[in-house]
Design a protein around this motif. Structure first.
Motif, PDB file in Angstrom:
ATOM      1  N   SER A 103     -20.842   1.208   8.126  1.00 40.46           N
ATOM      2  CA  SER A 103     -22.170   0.841   7.605  1.00 40.46           C
ATOM      3  C   SER A 103     -22.626  -0.479   8.207  1.00 40.46           C
ATOM      4  N   VAL A 104     -21.718  -1.451   8.247  1.00 43.49           N
ATOM      5  CA  VAL A 104     -22.046  -2.762   8.834  1.00 43.49           C
ATOM      6  C   VAL A 104     -22.417  -2.601  10.301  1.00 43.49           C
ATOM      7  N   ILE A 105     -21.621  -1.796  11.014  1.00 45.19           N
ATOM      8  CA  ILE A 105     -21.893  -1.588  12.444  1.00 45.19           C
ATOM      9  C   ILE A 105     -23.232  -0.883  12.636  1.00 45.19           C
ATOM     10  N   ALA A 106     -23.500   0.136  11.795  1.00 43.04           N
ATOM     11  CA  ALA A 106     -24.756   0.878  11.910  1.00 43.04           C
ATOM     12  C   ALA A 106     -25.954  -0.039  11.702  1.00 43.04           C
ATOM     13  N   ILE A 107     -25.884  -0.878  10.677  1.00 37.14           N
ATOM     14  CA  ILE A 107     -26.993  -1.808  10.409  1.00 37.14           C
ATOM     15  C   ILE A 107     -27.118  -2.822  11.543  1.00 37.14           C
ATOM     16  N   LEU A 108     -25.980  -3.279  12.047  1.00 39.93           N
ATOM     17  CA  LEU A 108     -26.000  -4.246  13.148  1.00 39.93           C
ATOM     18  C   LEU A 108     -26.666  -3.655  14.385  1.00 39.93           C
ATOM     19  N   ILE A 109     -26.296  -2.407  14.725  1.00 37.48           N
ATOM     20  CA  ILE A 109     -26.891  -1.762  15.901  1.00 37.48           C
ATOM     21  C   ILE A 109     -28.376  -1.518  15.685  1.00 37.48           C
ATOM     22  N   ALA A 110     -28.732  -1.040  14.478  1.00 38.13           N
ATOM     23  CA  ALA A 110     -30.151  -0.793  14.180  1.00 38.13           C
ATOM     24  C   ALA A 110     -30.961  -2.087  14.279  1.00 38.13           C
ATOM     25  N   CYS A 111     -30.369  -3.180  13.823  1.00 43.83           N
ATOM     26  CA  CYS A 111     -31.072  -4.468  13.903  1.00 43.83           C
ATOM     27  C   CYS A 111     -31.154  -4.974  15.326  1.00 43.83           C
ATOM     28  N   PHE A 112     -30.149  -4.667  16.138  1.00 43.56           N
ATOM     29  CA  PHE A 112     -30.252  -4.971  17.572  1.00 43.56           C
ATOM     30  C   PHE A 112     -31.514  -4.332  18.142  1.00 43.56           C
ATOM     31  N   LEU A 114     -33.611  -7.149   3.637  1.00 40.75           N
ATOM     32  CA  LEU A 114     -33.327  -8.555   3.935  1.00 40.75           C
ATOM     33  C   LEU A 114     -32.759  -8.726   5.342  1.00 40.75           C
ATOM     34  N   VAL A 115     -31.823  -7.842   5.708  1.00 45.59           N
ATOM     35  CA  VAL A 115     -31.225  -7.938   7.042  1.00 45.59           C
ATOM     36  C   VAL A 115     -32.289  -7.689   8.111  1.00 45.59           C
ATOM     37  N   ALA A 116     -33.146  -6.705   7.876  1.00 43.66           N
ATOM     38  CA  ALA A 116     -34.202  -6.397   8.842  1.00 43.66           C
ATOM     39  C   ALA A 116     -35.179  -7.556   8.974  1.00 43.66           C
ATOM     40  N   LEU A 117     -35.567  -8.155   7.847  1.00 46.05           N
ATOM     41  CA  LEU A 117     -36.503  -9.283   7.885  1.00 46.05           C
ATOM     42  C   LEU A 117     -35.902 -10.492   8.583  1.00 46.05           C
ATOM     43  N   VAL A 118     -34.628 -10.737   8.306  1.00 44.16           N
ATOM     44  CA  VAL A 118     -33.958 -11.852   8.986  1.00 44.16           C
ATOM     45  C   VAL A 118     -33.922 -11.604  10.495  1.00 44.16           C
ATOM     46  N   THR A 119     -33.719 -10.319  10.866  1.00 46.63           N
ATOM     47  CA  THR A 119     -33.637  -9.967  12.287  1.00 46.63           C
ATOM     48  C   THR A 119     -34.912 -10.318  13.034  1.00 46.63           C
ATOM     49  N   VAL A 120     -36.078 -10.029  12.421  1.00 52.14           N
ATOM     50  CA  VAL A 120     -37.351 -10.250  13.128  1.00 52.14           C
ATOM     51  C   VAL A 120     -38.039 -11.550  12.713  1.00 52.14           C
ATOM     52  N   SER A 121     -37.439 -12.296  11.790  1.00 48.48           N
ATOM     53  CA  SER A 121     -38.114 -13.496  11.266  1.00 48.48           C
ATOM     54  C   SER A 121     -38.368 -14.529  12.351  1.00 48.48           C
ATOM     55  N   TYR A 122     -37.365 -14.755  13.216  1.00 50.29           N
ATOM     56  CA  TYR A 122     -37.538 -15.758  14.262  1.00 50.29           C
ATOM     57  C   TYR A 122     -38.707 -15.393  15.175  1.00 50.29           C
ATOM     58  N   LEU A 123     -38.721 -14.144  15.629  1.00 46.95           N
ATOM     59  CA  LEU A 123     -39.796 -13.708  16.528  1.00 46.95           C
ATOM     60  C   LEU A 123     -41.144 -13.747  15.830  1.00 46.95           C
ATOM     61  N   THR A 124     -41.155 -13.354  14.544  1.00 45.31           N
ATOM     62  CA  THR A 124     -42.410 -13.327  13.798  1.00 45.31           C
ATOM     63  C   THR A 124     -42.985 -14.732  13.645  1.00 45.31           C
ATOM     64  N   ILE A 125     -42.142 -15.654  13.233  1.00 46.12           N
ATOM     65  CA  ILE A 125     -42.597 -17.041  13.034  1.00 46.12           C
ATOM     66  C   ILE A 125     -43.019 -17.660  14.360  1.00 46.12           C
ATOM     67  N   LYS A 126     -42.245 -17.406  15.414  1.00 45.78           N
ATOM     68  CA  LYS A 126     -42.578 -17.962  16.729  1.00 45.78           C
ATOM     69  C   LYS A 126     -43.935 -17.449  17.208  1.00 45.78           C
ATOM     70  N   THR A 127     -44.175 -16.155  17.009  1.00 41.98           N
ATOM     71  CA  THR A 127     -45.443 -15.569  17.440  1.00 41.98           C
ATOM     72  C   THR A 127     -46.604 -16.077  16.603  1.00 41.98           C
ATOM     73  N   PHE A 131     -35.575   6.914  11.930  1.00 44.15           N
ATOM     74  CA  PHE A 131     -34.341   7.702  11.876  1.00 44.15           C
ATOM     75  C   PHE A 131     -33.115   6.797  11.869  1.00 44.15           C
ATOM     76  N   GLN A 132     -33.164   5.728  12.664  1.00 45.15           N
ATOM     77  CA  GLN A 132     -32.057   4.766  12.679  1.00 45.15           C
ATOM     78  C   GLN A 132     -31.796   4.187  11.290  1.00 45.15           C
ATOM     79  N   PHE A 133     -32.863   3.749  10.653  1.00 50.22           N
ATOM     80  CA  PHE A 133     -32.690   3.093   9.361  1.00 50.22           C
ATOM     81  C   PHE A 133     -32.416   4.088   8.240  1.00 50.22           C
ATOM     82  N   ILE A 134     -32.778   5.352   8.414  1.00 51.33           N
ATOM     83  CA  ILE A 134     -32.369   6.385   7.460  1.00 51.33           C
ATOM     84  C   ILE A 134     -30.845   6.493   7.469  1.00 51.33           C
TER      85      ILE A 134
END
Length: 808
Positions: free
Chosen positions: A690-699, A783-796, A442-445
């Motif tokens: 829109s920027v704020i919404a994406i930022l919060i969703a990525c948080f 792209l923004v979503a992947l960048v958000t979780v990329s660090y955690l994904t690679i670390k894991t 729902f957030q990303f919708i």
């Protein structure tokens, strides 16, 4: 005990710094957006409500297939005489120049020799203050505006001409001392939330003395004034409105059958409530550009959606983290803690987080307010003491969000068996995981819808900016001709200006595209029933050349044809509207109100191709050109790159001919752009949201991913021991989130498509929506979503399986 709860809550916030920051800033961003929009909406809804009898004041408008705000001058006072429910009425109008363009005056204090250009002058009835509650600081409301030769000044204008002196009784000279007016009073500056503003008031008594009381402008024949009435409390405005057409027949000199035909075609007088004008009226001849109710709804919805995203984040992370504290809950309950006490602990922690978010919200709103004011072109202020509803929204939102976010974990974990709790997180069933995924979708919708909507609005504005309007608007300089005497010097000025390098053509006109045009009817002379309303403008011989307007048939006005002084040029739409085939050489009738008792008949010498002289919201309407020296603006076509040098040379030449008024200019393309200020504001706010919404969703995505990966660290270790590659692990970890984001995009596209297609219906000329718009938005979101979780994904994925498995 409460002190102990507070300590534990604060300790948990400090221990889990990342999640605390995500929760606090995510929620505060959402609440700050809502706070700013509440202030904006409150301001938009407050227009004209400062008047004492605001709910009983109405403006009389004329509604037809092309409605307008103006009605006959005598109408207001006639209503007071004939209808007992009308308690007071007044008529007002700006001081117009040719083509109904607001006239600029040179106003001077003869004693101090202080001179300024003034445009915000209204002529008003002596009953003006009986209807409106503008505050009079000096002077008597019962006496001002009743004497010939009087003028009222705003507080700022009075200070501008007289400093700290009392201006009452002193004189001001208008246009080179041709007219002297005595200051009768000073009124407080008109509030920003008024649908019209003015700097000075002159009574109709004075205007009629200067122009003559028998001028058609002051009769029932001229629909050229703004009439307002104040009804007695409890009166029925709909009942009064239904009687106006029949009542007007005894005053308007129109054959009864023509009036009956007008009524059958839906033409009527309409009462517009004063407080509804700013957001509810966008018809011809508005005193100022009004707001748009639709855009208020759009921005309100966007702010609420962002708050929803922030609240979802808060609830998601609070719920997800709660299972990590299972052992703590088991120990508490085994030591005798009641279920209610455990629930209270969770509620307290959630509320404490929300309170911190509330404090950050106030700071964020104050920091962002100047930028928000620039975007919305307002001067909003957040004053909590004068706006207690803002405090109520902040506190209420904080409490509700905190309680809702803690509701599930407090009920779920507090009811758990302590034996099961003490076995650890790994023994707990992951209840609520499916619901959290739904919330992420729902957030990303919402984020996808906001982002694609912003892109479509931007594309429409770019379409408007780049559309060929049918004339060279980007190469035209517009210079107001404030002095009527300049008409006699125009040819000399044209000659001098044409010598300046970079200037290719000079012309003059009464009305400039992008601004308002006076309208009167035209018809074929051989068929008066073909009569239609047409915009009109006075021009000189070089107008079409300067503007780059092309002809569909015939020619423009020429000095080689003396009869052109009684001829017309019309646009294609005008010819079609009156069913005039092969227009060139045909005679038409123009029912002009230019102080003529009889309509003007003339021959059509040319037909120009249709061009957009108004907003792209509206279709092209009939337009008539007439050759007459009644100009308000000079048009200069320029070429070359040295624009600043060209303007400096133009100003120097200008001052040789004009020393009374200040020199000013604008670019015609910029003037046309002012027609879309509402859309630009909406695009800016929408884009920012829109920027704020994406930022919060990525948080939220980062927080959920962090918890999810920490719970799967042993699974990753086992898979790596069994030979799984890093790429396989990366794919596995990203799969779940990728599916959620893809699902969000698929659901958001039809929703956003329907909403934006409806918005584009406001434009006669519009873009088509394509999947490419949504593809770009989807790529950005992914792209923004992947960048958000990329660090955690690679670390894991690269984690050491020994570290993951040694606890087992």
């Amino acid at each position: 005990m409460l002190r102990n709860y507070f300590k534990i809550a604060l300790r948990n916030l400090l221990k889990q710094k990342v999640y605390s920051v995500i929760n606090i800033f995510g929620l505060s961003f959402g609440m700050a957006c809502v706070l700013l929009i509440v202030v904006y909406v409150k301001d938009e809804l407050s227009y004209d409500k400062f008047h004492k009898h605001a709910d009983d004041i109405y403006r009389i408008a004329w509604f037809s297939n092309n409605p307008q705000t103006r009605t006959p001058h005598p109408m207001a006072l006639a209503l007071v005489k004939d209808f007992p429910e009308v308690e007071a009425a007044t008529s007002l109008s700006p001081l117009w120049g040719a083509g109904l363009t607001k006239q600029t005056f040179s106003v001077r204090n003869p004693e101090k020799d202080i001179t300024h250009d003034e445009k915000g002058i209204l002529s008003v009835d002596s009953t003006f203050f009986e209807v409106f509650s503008f505050e009079l600081l000096k002077g008597n409301k019962q006496e001002v505006l009743r004497n010939v030769g009087g003028i009222l000044l705003s507080e700022t204008s009075a200070r501008k001409y007289f400093g700290d002196e009392d201006p009452v009784g002193k004189e001001l000279a208008i246009n080179d001392d041709r007219t002297l007016l005595m200051v009768e009073g000073v009124f407080k500056d008109v509030p920003q939330n008024s649908h019209f503003h003015f700097d000075a008031l002159i009574s109709y008594v004075t205007m009629k003395a200067l122009e003559g009381r028998d001028s058609p402008y002051y009769t029932w024949a001229d629909f050229g004034h703004y009439n307002y009435i104040r009804l007695k409390p409890g009166s029925d405005p709909d009942k009064l409105e239904s009687q106006l057409m029949q009542w007007a027949m005894k005053y308007v000199d129109v054959p009864e059958e023509e009036m009956q035909m007008a009524m059958q075609n839906g033409m009527h007088f309409k009462l517009q409530r004063l407080t509804d004008i700013h957001l509810g009226s966008r018809i011809r001849w508005e005193l100022e550009a009004n707001g748009n109710k639709e855009y208020v709804y759009i921005m309100s919805a966007a702010a609420l959606l962002i708050l929803v995203i922030a609240c979802i984040n808060f609830m998601n992370l609070t719920t997800a983290r709660s299972t990590e504290r299972a052992r703590e809950i088991g120990i508490r309950k085994s030591l005798g803690a009641y279920k209610s006490q455990v629930s209270l602990q969770f509620l307290g922690e959630s509320l404490l987080t929300a309170i911190f978010a509330m404090l950050v919200t106030g700071l964020l709103a104050e920091v962002c307010l100047p930028f928000f004011n620039v975007i919305t072109h307002k001067s909003l202020k957040i004053n909590y003491f004068q706006n207690p509803e803002l405090i109520l929204i902040l506190v209420g939102g904080t409490i509700i969000t905190g309680l809702v976010a803690a509701l599930y974990p407090s009920l779920f974990l507090s009811s758990m068996n302590p034996v099961v709790s003490l076995k650890g997180v790994g023994k707990l069933k992951p209840k609520g995981a499916g619901f959290r995924k739904v919330l992420i979708v729902f957030q990303f919708i919402i984020s996808m819808a906001l982002l694609s909507g912003s892109l479509i609005i931007y594309n429409q504005l770019q379409f408007i900016h780049n559309k060929d309007l049918g004339f060279d608007n980007d190469k035209i300089i517009v210079i107001p001709l404030k002095n009527e005497d300049l008409s006699d010097k125009l040819e000399s000025m044209r000659t001098e200006l044409s010598k300046i390098k970079g200037i290719t053509s000079v012309s003059a006109t009464s009305n400039v595209p992008g601004r308002q045009f006076n309208q009167n009817s035209i018809s074929r002379t051989d068929d008066l029933q073909s009569r239609v309303s047409a915009s009109e403008t006075y021009i000189d011989y070089s107008f079409f050349e300067t503007m780059g307007i092309e002809f569909a048939a015939g020619r423009g006005f020429s000095r080689d044809f003396p009869t052109d002084s009684n001829a017309f040029v019309i646009n294609e739409t005008a010819a079609k509207s009156i069913n005039l085939a092969d227009p060139v050489g045909k005679e038409i009738t123009w029912y002009t109100d230019n102080n003529r008792r009889e309509p003007l008949k003339g021959t059509v010498v040319g037909v120009v191709k249709d061009f957009n002289y108004g907003s792209l919201h509206e279709p092209i309407r009939p337009l008539l050109f007439y050759l007459a020296p009644a100009y308000n603006d000079m048009l200069i076509k320029v070429q070359g790159e040295n624009f600043a040098e060209t303007i400096a040379a133009v100003e120097q030449t200008w001052k040789k001919f004009e020393n009374r008024f200040e020199f000013e200019y604008s670019i015609l393309a910029d003037d046309m752009g002012l027609l879309y200020e509402g859309e630009k504001k909406t695009a800016n706010v929408f884009g920012g949201f829109s920027v704020i919404a994406i930022l919060i969703a990525c948080f939220g995505l980062f927080g959920i991913a962090s918890l999810s990966y920490s719970q799967r660290i042993k699974e990753v270790g086992i898979r790596k021991v069994m030979g799984a590659s890093v790429f396989r692990i990366l794919t596995l970890l990203l799969r779940d989130f990728s599916v959620l984001i893809a699902l969000s995009i698929i659901i958001a596209i039809p929703v956003a498509w329907a909403i934006m297609d409806n918005w584009l219906e406001n434009f006669t000329y519009r873009i088509g929506i394509s999947f490419f718009d949504f593809a770009i938005s989807a790529v950005i979101l992914v792209l923004v979503a992947l960048v958000t979780v990329s660090y955690l994904t690679i670390k894991t994925a690269y984690s050491n399986p020994v570290d993951a498995l040694k606890e087992e």
